[in-house]
Design a protein around this motif. Structure first.
Motif, short mmCIF file in Angstrom:
data_model
loop_
_atom_site.label_atom_id
_atom_site.label_comp_id
_atom_site.label_asym_id
_atom_site.label_seq_id
_atom_site.Cartn_x
_atom_site.Cartn_y
_atom_site.Cartn_z
N TYR A 12 0.83 -1.20 0.00
CA TYR A 12 0.00 0.00 0.00
C TYR A 12 0.87 1.25 0.00
O TYR A 12 0.64 2.20 -0.76
N TRP A 13 1.86 1.27 0.88
CA TRP A 13 2.72 2.44 1.01
C TRP A 13 3.50 2.71 -0.29
O TRP A 13 3.64 3.85 -0.71
N LYS A 14 3.99 1.64 -0.92
CA LYS A 14 4.72 1.77 -2.18
C LYS A 14 3.81 2.38 -3.25
O LYS A 14 4.22 3.25 -4.02
N ALA A 15 2.55 1.94 -3.28
CA ALA A 15 1.59 2.47 -4.25
C ALA A 15 1.32 3.95 -3.99
O ALA A 15 1.20 4.75 -4.93
N ILE A 16 1.26 4.34 -2.73
CA ILE A 16 0.98 5.73 -2.36
C ILE A 16 2.13 6.65 -2.76
O ILE A 16 1.93 7.68 -3.39
N ILE A 17 3.37 6.27 -2.40
CA ILE A 17 4.50 7.17 -2.67
C ILE A 17 4.85 7.20 -4.15
O ILE A 17 5.45 8.17 -4.63
N GLU A 18 4.42 6.18 -4.90
CA GLU A 18 4.67 6.17 -6.35
C GLU A 18 3.47 6.66 -7.15
O GLU A 18 3.50 6.67 -8.38
N CYS A 19 2.40 7.06 -6.44
CA CYS A 19 1.17 7.53 -7.10
C CYS A 19 0.71 6.53 -8.16
O CYS A 19 0.39 6.91 -9.30
N ASP A 20 0.67 5.28 -7.77
CA ASP A 20 0.39 4.19 -8.71
C ASP A 20 -1.11 4.09 -8.99
O ASP A 20 -1.89 3.61 -8.16
N SER A 21 -1.52 4.51 -10.18
CA SER A 21 -2.94 4.50 -10.55
C SER A 21 -3.50 3.08 -10.70
O SER A 21 -4.71 2.88 -10.72
N ALA A 22 -2.62 2.09 -10.80
CA ALA A 22 -3.07 0.70 -10.92
C ALA A 22 -3.82 0.26 -9.66
O ALA A 22 -4.60 -0.70 -9.71
N TYR A 23 -3.60 0.95 -8.55
CA TYR A 23 -4.25 0.59 -7.30
C TYR A 23 -5.49 1.43 -7.01
O TYR A 23 -6.16 1.23 -6.00
N ASP A 24 -5.79 2.38 -7.91
CA ASP A 24 -7.01 3.17 -7.73
C ASP A 24 -8.23 2.25 -7.70
O ASP A 24 -8.32 1.30 -8.50
N ASP A 25 -9.14 2.52 -6.78
CA ASP A 25 -10.36 1.74 -6.58
C ASP A 25 -10.11 0.39 -5.92
O ASP A 25 -11.06 -0.34 -5.62
N LYS A 26 -8.82 0.06 -5.67
CA LYS A 26 -8.52 -1.16 -4.92
C LYS A 26 -8.40 -0.85 -3.43
O LYS A 26 -8.67 -1.70 -2.58
N PHE A 27 -7.96 0.37 -3.16
CA PHE A 27 -7.96 0.84 -1.77
C PHE A 27 -7.87 2.38 -1.80
O PHE A 27 -7.59 2.99 -2.83
N TYR A 28 -8.14 2.98 -0.64
CA TYR A 28 -7.99 4.43 -0.45
C TYR A 28 -7.17 4.63 0.80
O TYR A 28 -7.12 3.75 1.67
N TYR A 29 -6.52 5.77 0.88
CA TYR A 29 -5.76 6.04 2.11
C TYR A 29 -6.20 7.37 2.72
O TYR A 29 -6.45 8.34 2.01
#
Length: 204
Positions: A12-29
């Protein structure tokens, strides 16, 4: 090559700091210090890891009293302008003694400086910087009336980095210098105490 296995929080943290759009709608922070929640791809300033909460969907975040980000609009949700500005006002009320710029306020509220300036003035009738000044002066007045701190200490305590600027602004807004205001308050208090003592003596 040995690769360290990532646990779910690291992913999750890696997706947040990399602004990874692939995780959009999979979780929110959500960010506990601002009360705002975002998509992983949000371009807003990145929070400290310890302040982050993960939500499976936007509605869980809402139930936990987090507000949708104005920038990335998680799940297409929109926060009314008045409510958004009121949340910023509450944040200023708690952090007035810190160094606050329009960019700082835009960052913590996940909006653009231009949008924030325009809406704030529309809702409150004054600019964000004018509101910050107003709050700082109100806090300074309270300290002048109730504390023995020096003028420079009071200015610093309420967020003014320059004592001359604090004195100049105070006089411009209230018609007194901080020192003159404090003297006037003490004289008025002394008069009130004398009048009260005289009244109590007569009653006796």
């Amino acid at each position: 090559m040995n690769m360290k296995k990532l646990n779910i929080s690291d992913i999750y943290w890696k997706a947040i700091i990399e602004c990874d759009s692939a995780y959009d709608d999979k979780f929110y922070y959500g960010v506990k210090t601002t009360g705002i929640f975002c998509r992983p791809s949000c371009k807003s300033r990145k929070p400290n890891k310890e302040n982050v909460r993960i939500f499976k969907n936007a509605y869980i975040a809402l139930e936990e009293k987090f507000r949708p980000c104005k920038r990335c609009k998680p799940d297409g949700l929109h926060l009314p302008a008045e409510e958004w500005i009121e949340q910023i006002v509450q944040w200023i009320d708690q952090h007035y003694c810190e160094s606050l710029t329009l960019q700082t306020l835009a960052d913590i509220s996940h909006g653009s400086p231009y949008h924030l300036q325009r809406l704030f003035k529309r809702v409150k009738g004054i600019s964000p910087s004018e509101y910050v000044q107003q709050i700082r002066l109100e806090k300074a007045i309270d300290l002048l009336e109730t504390s023995g701190l020096s003028i420079s200490e009071i200015g610093s305590a309420v967020g003014f980095s320059s004592t001359p600027y604090f004195i100049t602004l105070f006089k411009k807004k209230l018609g007194y210098t901080p020192s003159s205001y404090r003297i006037a308050c003490r004289q008025n208090l002394k008069k009130e105490l004398v009048n009260r003592d005289e009244h109590e003596t007569k009653d006796y």
